[in-house]
Design an enzyme around this catalytic site. Structure first.
Site, mmCIF file in Angstrom:
data_model
loop_
_atom_site.group_PDB
_atom_site.id
_atom_site.type_symbol
_atom_site.label_atom_id
_atom_site.label_comp_id
_atom_site.label_asym_id
_atom_site.label_seq_id
_atom_site.Cartn_x
_atom_site.Cartn_y
_atom_site.Cartn_z
ATOM 1 N N CYS A 49 -27.104 67.545 28.346
ATOM 2 C CA CYS A 49 -26.593 66.877 29.543
ATOM 3 C C CYS A 49 -25.459 65.991 29.058
ATOM 4 C CB CYS A 49 -27.662 66.054 30.252
ATOM 5 S SG CYS A 49 -26.986 65.258 31.729
ATOM 6 N N CYS A 52 -25.265 62.216 30.877
ATOM 7 C CA CYS A 52 -26.308 61.210 30.653
ATOM 8 C C CYS A 52 -27.393 61.843 29.797
ATOM 9 C CB CYS A 52 -26.844 60.678 31.971
ATOM 10 S SG CYS A 52 -27.474 61.976 33.059
ATOM 11 N N SER A 53 -28.554 62.009 30.362
ATOM 12 C CA SER A 53 -29.612 62.693 29.617
ATOM 13 C C SER A 53 -30.569 63.387 30.578
ATOM 14 C CB SER A 53 -30.356 61.704 28.722
ATOM 15 O OG SER A 53 -30.917 60.666 29.496
ATOM 16 N N CYS A 54 -30.030 64.077 31.584
ATOM 17 C CA CYS A 54 -30.864 64.847 32.501
ATOM 18 C C CYS A 54 -31.689 65.837 31.685
ATOM 19 C CB CYS A 54 -30.002 65.582 33.524
ATOM 20 S SG CYS A 54 -29.164 64.477 34.673
#
Length: 144
Positions: A49, A52-54
């Site tokens: 991602c 962000c950090s999906c």
């Protein structure tokens, strides 16, 4: 993953609609789309991602720190083969690497290739060799 390896009909459903297939197994996939991509002898998939950090927490738990790092998020897109090698995964030059970028409403999961020598294994035994990193695409299942 192990169910897809042992049940060809489930595998078809998982690749067609990951959200619905997971819900068949009683897994709660909140209002998002889960896309499952399959590793083959010709293609290796890896998930990131970049914004962000999906991450599919409902399936894989908390994301590892490295997944959330700016270093991983930027480098795996630019130089995936090098990053995978740093994880100890050397992907042959003849194998294409596809990087999939998760979004706020869509998550990806890798369906790794079933390792050779596992014919006749039960679903539970197969599940024991599948790690979170395999489903992100930075590792492959190892027969122990």
């Amino acid at each position: 993953v192990a169910r897809a390896w042992t049940d060809p009909e489930f595998k078809i459903r998982l690749l067609a609609n990951g959200t619905q297939a997971c819900e068949e197994l009683g897994l709660d996939v909140p209002a998002l789309r889960l896309v499952v991509v399959e590793n083959t002898p010709e293609t290796h998939n890896v998930i990131v991602c970049t914004l962000c950090s999906c991450y599919p927490r409902m399936l894989l738990g908390l994301p590892p720190d490295w997944y959330k790092s700016a270093n991983y998020r930027s480098r795996v897109v630019r130089e995936p083969r090098t990053v995978l090698a740093e994880f100890g995964l050397k992907v042959q030059e003849s194998v294409a690497i596809r990087v999939h970028d998760s979004t706020a409403d869509m998550r990806y999961m890798v369906l790794p290739m079933r390792p050779p020598g596992t014919d006749g294994w039960s679903e539970d035994r197969l599940a024991a060799i599948v790690s979170r990193d395999c489903m992100i695409g930075v590792a492959v299942p190892e027969v122990k």
